[in-house]
Write an enzyme that holds these catalytic residues in place. Structure first.
Site, PDB file in Angstrom:
ATOM      1  N   PRO A 142       0.805  -1.227   0.000  1.00 16.78           N
ATOM      2  CA  PRO A 142       0.000   0.000   0.000  1.00 16.78           C
ATOM      3  C   PRO A 142       0.839   1.280   0.000  1.00 16.78           C
ATOM      4  CG  PRO A 142      -0.950  -1.597   1.515  1.00 16.78           C
ATOM      5  CD  PRO A 142       0.357  -2.175   1.055  1.00 16.78           C
ATOM      6  N   GLY A 143       2.010   1.234   0.658  1.00 13.71           N
ATOM      7  CA  GLY A 143       2.843   2.426   0.737  1.00 13.71           C
ATOM      8  C   GLY A 143       4.052   2.416  -0.163  1.00 13.71           C
ATOM      9  N   TRP A 159      -2.290  -5.053  -4.897  1.00 11.11           N
ATOM     10  CA  TRP A 159      -2.233  -5.097  -6.359  1.00 11.11           C
ATOM     11  C   TRP A 159      -1.404  -6.278  -6.857  1.00 11.11           C
ATOM     12  CZ3 TRP A 159      -5.711  -2.638  -8.999  1.00 11.11           C
ATOM     13  CH2 TRP A 159      -6.246  -1.446  -8.499  1.00 11.11           C
ATOM     14  N   SER A 178      17.460  -1.362   0.122  1.00 11.58           N
ATOM     15  CA  SER A 178      17.524  -2.473  -0.826  1.00 11.58           C
ATOM     16  C   SER A 178      18.275  -3.669  -0.259  1.00 11.58           C
ATOM     17  CB  SER A 178      18.174  -2.009  -2.133  1.00 11.58           C
ATOM     18  OG  SER A 178      19.497  -1.578  -1.913  1.00 11.58           O
ATOM     19  N   ARG A 196      10.524  -5.809 -17.921  1.00  9.69           N
ATOM     20  CA  ARG A 196      10.296  -4.549 -18.617  1.00  9.69           C
ATOM     21  C   ARG A 196      10.441  -4.696 -20.124  1.00  9.69           C
ATOM     22  NH1 ARG A 196      13.484  -0.905 -14.030  1.00  9.69           N
ATOM     23  NH2 ARG A 196      11.665  -0.686 -12.643  1.00  9.69           N
ATOM     24  N   GLN A 209      -6.344  14.060 -44.813  1.00  7.12           N
ATOM     25  CA  GLN A 209      -4.959  14.233 -44.382  1.00  7.12           C
ATOM     26  C   GLN A 209      -4.772  14.004 -42.882  1.00  7.12           C
ATOM     27  OE1 GLN A 209      -2.779  18.177 -44.307  1.00  7.12           O
ATOM     28  NE2 GLN A 209      -1.807  17.246 -46.102  1.00  7.12           N
ATOM     29  N   GLN A 246      -9.846   7.693 -31.709  1.00  6.21           N
ATOM     30  CA  GLN A 246     -10.068   8.959 -32.415  1.00  6.21           C
ATOM     31  C   GLN A 246     -10.443   8.708 -33.871  1.00  6.21           C
ATOM     32  OE1 GLN A 246      -9.887  11.440 -30.387  1.00  6.21           O
ATOM     33  NE2 GLN A 246     -10.146  13.220 -31.684  1.00  6.21           N
ATOM     34  N   GLU A 265       5.551  -2.463 -13.219  1.00  6.24           N
ATOM     35  CA  GLU A 265       7.004  -2.663 -13.274  1.00  6.24           C
ATOM     36  C   GLU A 265       7.765  -1.340 -13.367  1.00  6.24           C
ATOM     37  OE1 GLU A 265       7.738  -5.457 -12.523  1.00  6.24           O
ATOM     38  OE2 GLU A 265       6.652  -7.021 -13.569  1.00  6.24           O
ATOM     39  N   SER A 286       6.064   5.396 -16.009  1.00 12.38           N
ATOM     40  CA  SER A 286       6.847   6.117 -17.015  1.00 12.38           C
ATOM     41  C   SER A 286       7.777   7.137 -16.367  1.00 12.38           C
ATOM     42  CB  SER A 286       5.908   6.815 -18.016  1.00 12.38           C
ATOM     43  OG  SER A 286       5.261   5.862 -18.839  1.00 12.38           O
TER      44      SER A 286
END
Length: 385
Positions: free
Chosen positions: A136-137, A164, A186, A251, A287, A344, A371, A374
């Site tokens: 969650p955090g 998730w 880490s 990735r 076009q 569109q 993962e 952006s």
């Protein structure tokens, strides 16, 4: 722009065969079921997984010694993932989810652990698996996880919560990342192997999602969950290393998945533009539409080449931390652009659930998030300049 018959890199007969197999499966089994699975929302398409398992698609990436197809190179995995996610992004990723479970095992596991935990993933009765990192955090900042794994007699006691988590509750086997040394970031992360029926492990309700509903996500709760020392994956503190090695692979593979979805949207919009008439002529002759399709084709080609390049470098043993982030960034944002452009191009029909492009637009948004978002990808790239 149709994909031509000239290969970017020469493929073996075995590679061509698995690509053709997945291409046919995507067209005949995945694409026709995409809308149904999306509407079902929290019901994973286990029957499609079983069909894929029967013909070797779910375990093609596993080493032959554990019953897999032996395509352990990332390049082939990208060729496959691109085809499957052309059929449907959520279903395609669901079918190959066991590869994400296998990556940290292959990076950190002992021979005994690999045989014990990877062999059940091969064949038509393959088990489902899950990788549990997010909390969650802590999303993209995996070093900040707070789930604890405290040393006790004979092993570890895990307490905490994950959120998730793809396939949580469905999966039989889990790789769980927890802190064995909370004072470290880490270097305090360790990986563990758990089974679904481990006492003290429970699951939340399926989470309601925007897209990729073929993959059900839940929270996982750990209440004094005992894990024997033999099920620790690697040494204490090696979990983050294993996770980063997994991210380099995932990735790049997710970049291939995004490129496949982008190609699907482009091809659908192109066919529509050729057959739909507005103001007395096909809309492709307008076009603005033609230029939009040109942008789609150009971005897809760029994303695909970047993805294959990163895969080749990874297979050669090079450090691809930056390249993997570039490929994922380019491919995921290309997929988002191309699905938007398809909606569109179809206009009001693109906004309708009668056509698949609105679903694909919802589906590919996840590729800009999972993962590493952006924003995180841009940060990773900047650190590798």
């Amino acid at each position: 722009m149709a994909r031509n018959n000239v290969e970017y890199w020469p493929l073996s007969d075995e590679q061509r065969a698995i690509v053709e197999l997945c291409k046919d499966f995507a067209a005949n089994e995945i694409r026709p079921r995409g809308r149904e699975v999306d509407e079902a929302d929290t019901v994973p398409p286990e029957d499609i997984f079983r069909k894929a398992a029967e013909i070797g698609i779910t375990d093609f990436m596993l080493p032959e010694e554990f019953g897999g197809g032996g395509f352990t190179d990332v390049f082939t995995q990208c060729l496959v993932q691109e085809q499957l996610c052309w059929g449907d992004p959520g279903i395609g990723n669901f079918i190959c989810a066991n590869g994400f479970f296998a990556d940290p095992l292959l990076a950190l596991g002992s021979d005994l652990q690999k045989k014990k935990w990877l062999s059940p993933l091969a064949g038509p009765d393959a088990l489902f698996t899950s990788l549990a990192t997010t909390e969650p955090g802590s999303g993209s900042d995996s070093a900040s996880i707070v789930t604890r794994a405290d040393k006790v007699e004979g092993g570890y006691s895990i307490n905490g919560q994950k959120s998730w988590i793809s396939n949580a509750g469905l999966a039989d086997q889990y790789v769980v990342f927890a802190k064995t040394d909370p004072s470290e970031r880490s270097r305090g992360v360790t990986a563990f192997l758990l089974r679904k029926d481990t006492p003290g492990m429970s699951f939340g309700e399926p989470m309601k999602k925007m897209g990729q509903r073929a993959i059900v996500c839940r929270e996982i709760f750990f209440d004094n969950v005992f894990v024997p020392e033999e099920d620790r994956l690697g040494e204490e503190g090696q979990g983050f290393y294993g996770l980063m090695k997994t991210f380099d692979v995932s990735r790049v593979v997710l970049a291939a998945a995004a490129t496949g979805a982008a190609r699907a949207a482009y091809e659908y919009a192109l066919e529509y533009a050729r057959t739909r008439t507005q103001f007395g002529k096909p809309i492709i002759e307008h076009q603005a539409v033609a230029f939009r399709l040109a942008d789609m084709a150009t971005r897809i080609e760029s994303a695909w080449l970047m993805t294959l390049h990163a895969a080749r470098q990874l297979d050669a043993g090079e450090n691809v931390n930056g390249l993997a982030a570039m490929a994922k960034l380019q491919a995921s944002e290309t997929a988002m652009f191309c699905t938007w452009a398809a909606v569109q191009t179809l206009g009001g029909w693109g906004y309708s659930r009668e056509y698949p492009v609105e679903q694909w637009m919802r589906d590919v948004k996840l590729e800009e998030i999972e993962e590493g978002t952006s924003d995180i990808m841009r940060l990773v790239i900047s650190r590798n300049l």
